[in-house]
Write a protein that holds these residues in place. Structure first.
Motif, PDB file in Angstrom:
ATOM      1  N   LEU A  97       6.852  51.878  -2.961  1.00 39.72           N
ATOM      2  CA  LEU A  97       7.718  51.129  -2.050  1.00 39.72           C
ATOM      3  C   LEU A  97       7.595  49.628  -2.288  1.00 39.72           C
ATOM      4  N   TYR A  98       6.395  49.147  -2.519  1.00 40.84           N
ATOM      5  CA  TYR A  98       6.207  47.732  -2.865  1.00 40.84           C
ATOM      6  C   TYR A  98       7.021  47.371  -4.111  1.00 40.84           C
ATOM      7  N   LEU A  99       6.893  48.183  -5.153  1.00 38.84           N
ATOM      8  CA  LEU A  99       7.594  47.892  -6.411  1.00 38.84           C
ATOM      9  C   LEU A  99       9.107  47.951  -6.219  1.00 38.84           C
ATOM     10  N   TRP A 100       9.571  48.887  -5.398  1.00 40.55           N
ATOM     11  CA  TRP A 100      11.012  49.042  -5.200  1.00 40.55           C
ATOM     12  C   TRP A 100      11.614  47.828  -4.491  1.00 40.55           C
ATOM     13  N   VAL A 101      11.003  47.399  -3.389  1.00 46.69           N
ATOM     14  CA  VAL A 101      11.583  46.265  -2.657  1.00 46.69           C
ATOM     15  C   VAL A 101      11.459  44.970  -3.465  1.00 46.69           C
ATOM     16  N   ALA A 102      10.410  44.843  -4.292  1.00 49.07           N
ATOM     17  CA  ALA A 102      10.306  43.667  -5.166  1.00 49.07           C
ATOM     18  C   ALA A 102      11.430  43.667  -6.196  1.00 49.07           C
TER      19      ALA A 102
ATOM     20  N   GLY B   5      24.450  41.509   5.774  1.00 52.19           N
ATOM     21  CA  GLY B   5      23.943  42.283   6.887  1.00 52.19           C
ATOM     22  C   GLY B   5      23.486  43.669   6.462  1.00 52.19           C
ATOM     23  N   TRP B   6      23.658  44.632   7.343  1.00 53.89           N
ATOM     24  CA  TRP B   6      23.210  45.987   7.067  1.00 53.89           C
ATOM     25  C   TRP B   6      23.921  46.591   5.860  1.00 53.89           C
ATOM     26  N   GLU B   7      25.188  46.238   5.652  1.00 54.93           N
ATOM     27  CA  GLU B   7      25.953  46.810   4.544  1.00 54.93           C
ATOM     28  C   GLU B   7      25.403  46.403   3.181  1.00 54.93           C
ATOM     29  N   ARG B   8      24.624  45.306   3.140  1.00 56.57           N
ATOM     30  CA  ARG B   8      24.107  44.846   1.849  1.00 56.57           C
ATOM     31  C   ARG B   8      22.995  45.758   1.318  1.00 56.57           C
ATOM     32  N   GLY B   9      22.310  46.470   2.207  1.00 55.81           N
ATOM     33  CA  GLY B   9      21.226  47.345   1.782  1.00 55.81           C
ATOM     34  C   GLY B   9      21.652  48.385   0.771  1.00 55.81           C
ATOM     35  N   PRO B  10      22.596  49.287   1.109  1.00 56.39           N
ATOM     36  CA  PRO B  10      23.028  50.289   0.127  1.00 56.39           C
ATOM     37  C   PRO B  10      23.769  49.678  -1.062  1.00 56.39           C
ATOM     38  N   TRP B  11      24.513  48.583  -0.834  1.00 62.05           N
ATOM     39  CA  TRP B  11      25.199  47.924  -1.954  1.00 62.05           C
ATOM     40  C   TRP B  11      24.198  47.433  -2.993  1.00 62.05           C
ATOM     41  N   LEU B  12      23.122  46.803  -2.534  1.00 62.90           N
ATOM     42  CA  LEU B  12      22.109  46.302  -3.453  1.00 62.90           C
ATOM     43  C   LEU B  12      21.330  47.450  -4.088  1.00 62.90           C
ATOM     44  N   THR B  13      21.118  48.532  -3.323  1.00 61.84           N
ATOM     45  CA  THR B  13      20.442  49.702  -3.880  1.00 61.84           C
ATOM     46  C   THR B  13      21.243  50.312  -5.023  1.00 61.84           C
ATOM     47  N   ALA B  14      22.549  50.488  -4.819  1.00 63.37           N
ATOM     48  CA  ALA B  14      23.401  51.043  -5.876  1.00 63.37           C
ATOM     49  C   ALA B  14      23.393  50.133  -7.102  1.00 63.37           C
TER      50      ALA B  14
ATOM     51  N   ARG C 143      21.431  57.306   7.160  1.00 58.33           N
ATOM     52  CA  ARG C 143      20.880  58.400   6.358  1.00 58.33           C
ATOM     53  C   ARG C 143      21.794  58.722   5.179  1.00 58.33           C
ATOM     54  N   GLU C 144      23.089  58.751   5.416  1.00 61.76           N
ATOM     55  CA  GLU C 144      24.024  59.025   4.326  1.00 61.76           C
ATOM     56  C   GLU C 144      23.951  57.933   3.258  1.00 61.76           C
ATOM     57  N   ALA C 145      23.783  56.693   3.685  1.00 59.43           N
ATOM     58  CA  ALA C 145      23.682  55.601   2.722  1.00 59.43           C
ATOM     59  C   ALA C 145      22.381  55.670   1.929  1.00 59.43           C
ATOM     60  N   LEU C 146      21.312  56.173   2.535  1.00 60.04           N
ATOM     61  CA  LEU C 146      20.062  56.340   1.799  1.00 60.04           C
ATOM     62  C   LEU C 146      20.185  57.439   0.745  1.00 60.04           C
ATOM     63  N   ILE C 147      20.902  58.508   1.088  1.00 64.00           N
ATOM     64  CA  ILE C 147      21.068  59.619   0.146  1.00 64.00           C
ATOM     65  C   ILE C 147      22.016  59.231  -0.982  1.00 64.00           C
ATOM     66  N   ASP C 148      23.124  58.596  -0.662  1.00 62.30           N
ATOM     67  CA  ASP C 148      24.110  58.198  -1.674  1.00 62.30           C
ATOM     68  C   ASP C 148      24.490  56.739  -1.427  1.00 62.30           C
ATOM     69  N   PRO C 149      23.742  55.786  -2.001  1.00 62.45           N
ATOM     70  CA  PRO C 149      24.025  54.376  -1.734  1.00 62.45           C
ATOM     71  C   PRO C 149      25.310  53.871  -2.382  1.00 62.45           C
TER      72      PRO C 149
ATOM     73  N   MET D 132      14.192  53.136 -12.479  1.00 59.93           N
ATOM     74  CA  MET D 132      13.840  53.148 -11.057  1.00 59.93           C
ATOM     75  C   MET D 132      14.460  54.328 -10.302  1.00 59.93           C
ATOM     76  N   ARG D 133      15.338  55.072 -10.935  1.00 55.54           N
ATOM     77  CA  ARG D 133      16.067  56.123 -10.210  1.00 55.54           C
ATOM     78  C   ARG D 133      15.139  57.216  -9.696  1.00 55.54           C
ATOM     79  N   ALA D 134      14.208  57.665 -10.530  1.00 54.92           N
ATOM     80  CA  ALA D 134      13.294  58.716 -10.094  1.00 54.92           C
ATOM     81  C   ALA D 134      12.389  58.218  -8.970  1.00 54.92           C
ATOM     82  N   ARG D 135      11.947  56.969  -9.072  1.00 57.11           N
ATOM     83  CA  ARG D 135      11.088  56.410  -8.018  1.00 57.11           C
ATOM     84  C   ARG D 135      11.861  56.314  -6.703  1.00 57.11           C
ATOM     85  N   TYR D 136      13.111  55.869  -6.766  1.00 62.86           N
ATOM     86  CA  TYR D 136      13.894  55.775  -5.530  1.00 62.86           C
ATOM     87  C   TYR D 136      14.147  57.159  -4.933  1.00 62.86           C
ATOM     88  N   ALA D 137      14.436  58.134  -5.782  1.00 59.54           N
ATOM     89  CA  ALA D 137      14.696  59.492  -5.268  1.00 59.54           C
ATOM     90  C   ALA D 137      13.470  60.028  -4.534  1.00 59.54           C
TER      91      ALA D 137
END
Length: 616
Positions: free
Chosen positions: A105-110, A124-133, A175-181, A142-147
């Motif tokens: 989790l440390y490595l992912w947020v960095a 705002g909140w919408e930037r979270g999944p946008w930045l994740t994708a 939750r849907e955004a975490l599963i499919d960002p 990083m895909r396996a680590r995020y999964a």
């Protein structure tokens, strides 16, 4: 102990334990991962000028469970974000029951923060999944680590079935955004915001110049200490401050006492320089209840200001200034330009520096270093085929005789040879940090300043044995108008007991305006005609001063000064005993432009050896 108090403590432990969701036994700390996180953040394109700091826990306003409300816990949470000064990450992560997930989790947020370099995209909140994708597309590794993180994190989120309808809809969208960002987050309106998402950056990073919004929760502001956590760590994790204007002295507290109660709880005048206050314990207790401490600059001429000035040496007891000072520019990274004539550098020489021999405890080491450094002197060699010299060059004479017999000789013959010494053509200027931080103790017998003094002694003894041109200076500062530049040995000066007396007289004081001192050192060394010009900086910490010359401002000014030295044809190199230097020195000097001495006691011996390696 009172039975009621004993029962209360037992009840508190039971409720706090039942409400706890962390796993202290699997905790991973920021200090333990700081070098790795810094390397990852900069390798992925993060701003190299940012330091890595702990982010304090903040109120989030989301709904908490009944147990959490009873226990008064989970009101605050640590989130990651980056601002103009630092990459801010949680002090510790104990969200998952295994340390590997917490480390991931440390490595992912960095990594997310490293890619969050543009204003494009939602906020705002919408930037979270946008930045994740965006991160998953650019960083396939990083895909396996995020999964794995998302799979382990979803069961830890609040159960939508136990939330009101509007908040449940928002939680399902998260939750849907975490599963499919890749799908845009459509966050429906709700009475309370969703619970913070540990896999996303802070949706609304706090600004240090504005007060923070209240939590909007109905829980008591009591955070039970977690297992294995000290009160100091908890305080550091949650406390934040802001700078505000100084309130008026006559604020109407006597005229409107009831309306002013809140003002008293939010504003604590802790400037008590002249006398002890019997209510200090009450003030500390009130401060503990605040999420945000407001600090104001008091412009009154008070006893504290007078006492600070009395700590400065008087003109009669201070070192002797040489001239009226030198005006030098300073780099303002916010404006992207130099501030001309912004700093005044004052060359100084020790007032009472009696000629002195080398300290006795350094004799043995100095003798060994002198013997080693004498071997660096270039070997004397014969230079052949010279127009004049001490002896005839027989080989050149035979060639000339043969060419003349064949009628091919032309020009002036070069028939001599001469035994001449080599020329290293080196010049070195060593700049030593003499700030107040060097007054700390290395061990029970020596301070940092004592280690630096011994290092300068041995360095001078070693270079005197080679015959290389060298100069020694020290520096400290008290704001931009008074940058002290101590002359210890100039280039044209012979090394002897007079120089040793100045070295023996050095003492720590004030702050570290590093960029200004480096610019003056660049000017002095740049005037030397040598094939190699080495600018050594000896320090124990980061650049800092009282007038905003701290954090990134001081770092960026120093970085620009190092760049200016390189553009002038110099070779800047930093020697430090700061164990945290690897967080910021690569940004200042490059990955090969510094060395960290882990054990300060080794500095006197290591410094001459480093010089020999750098000038081979």
């Amino acid at each position: 102990m009172d039975p009621e108090e004993e029962v209360g403590k037992v009840w508190d432990r039971l409720i706090s334990g039942a409400a706890r969701t962390a796993y202290p036994e699997a905790a991973v700390t920021l200090d333990g991962l700081r070098p790795r996180l810094g390397l990852l953040f900069r390798a992925l394109g993060g701003d190299p000028g940012l330091s890595i700091e702990a982010a304090g826990a903040e109120p989030h306003g989301a709904r908490r469970s009944l147990l959490q409300r009873i226990a008064g816990s989970h009101r605050r949470v640590e989130r990651a974000w980056a601002d103009a000064e630092a990459l801010r990450l949680p002090e510790r992560i104990d969200l998952f029951p295994d340390a590997e997930r917490n480390r991931d989790l440390y490595l992912w947020v960095a990594a997310l923060a490293a890619l969050d370099r543009t204003a494009e995209g939602p906020s705002g909140w919408e930037r979270g999944p946008w930045l994740t994708a965006r991160a998953l597309a650019r960083l396939p590794g990083m895909r396996a680590r995020y999964a794995r993180l998302a799979e382990a994190y979803l069961p830890l989120r609040p159960d939508p079935k136990r939330l009101p309808a509007d908040e449940a809809a928002a939680e399902r969208a998260v939750r849907e955004a975490l599963i499919d960002p890749r799908q845009p987050l459509a966050l429906p309106a709700a009475r309370r915001p969703p619970y913070p998402v540990a896999l996303w950056l802070h949706p609304h990073p706090p600004r240090w110049d504005e007060p923070r919004a209240p939590a909007g929760d109905d829980g008591e502001p009591a955070d039970p200490e977690g297992e294995g956590e000290t009160r100091a760590l908890e305080d550091r994790r949650r406390r934040r401050g802001q700078q505000v204007a100084m309130p008026e002295r006559n604020s109407g507290l006597l005229l409107f006492p009831f309306d002013s109660i809140l003002s008293w709880s939010e504003y604590l005048n802790v400037d008590r320089p002249t006398e002890e206050d019997e209510d200090l314990d009450n003030a500390a207790s009130a401060a503990d209840d605040l999420d945000l401490l407001s600090l104001a600059r008091d412009n009154r001429r008070s006893a504290s200001r007078l006492r600070f000035d009395l700590d400065l040496p008087s003109a009669a007891n201070d070192d002797t200034p040489l001239g009226s000072g030198i005006l030098l520019p300073e780099w303002d990274y916010r404006r992207g330009t130099h501030r001309p004539d912004h700093c005044r550098l004052q060359p100084m020489v020790a007032l009472e520096a009696e000629p002195t021999p080398l300290p006795h405890h350094l004799h043995r080491t100095a003798r060994r270093l002198r013997a080693q450094f004498q071997q660096l002197n270039p070997v004397r060699t014969w230079r052949k085929a010279q127009p004049d010299g001490t002896e005839i060059d027989l080989d050149a004479y035979e060639r000339f005789a043969a060419e003349r017999a064949a009628g091919q000789a032309s020009g002036e013959p070069a028939l001599y040879q001469d035994l001449r010494g080599g020329d290293r053509r080196l010049a070195c200027l060593l700049l030593a940090d003499l700030s107040l931080s060097t007054d700390t103790w290395v061990n029970s017998e020596a301070r940092v300043i004592d280690v630096i003094r011994d290092s300068l002694f041995l360095f001078a003894e070693s270079l005197a044995a080679t015959g290389d041109a060298f100069a020694l200076y020290g520096f400290s500062s008290r704001k931009r108008e008074h940058v002290r530049f101590h002359v210890l040995k100039e280039f044209g000066e012979r090394y002897g007991e007079g120089v040793r007396g100045r070295l023996a007289a050095i003492k720590p004081g004030f702050y570290t305006r590093m960029g200004t001192a480096l610019r003056q050192a660049t000017h002095l060394l740049g005037k030397r005609s040598a094939e190699q010009r080495l600018l050594l900086l000896l320090t124990d910490g980061k650049p800092n001063d009282m007038d905003q010359y701290e954090a990134r401002y001081g770092v960026e000014d120093t970085r620009m000064a190092v760049r200016e030295a390189r553009e002038a044809g110099l070779q800047p190199f930093c020697v430090t005993i700061d164990r945290d230097a690897e967080d910021y020195l690569p940004h200042l000097f490059g990955s090969q432009g510094f060395v960290v001495i882990r054990t300060p006691e080794e500095l006197p011996r290591r410094l001459p050896q480093l010089y020999a390696q750098l000038t081979q």
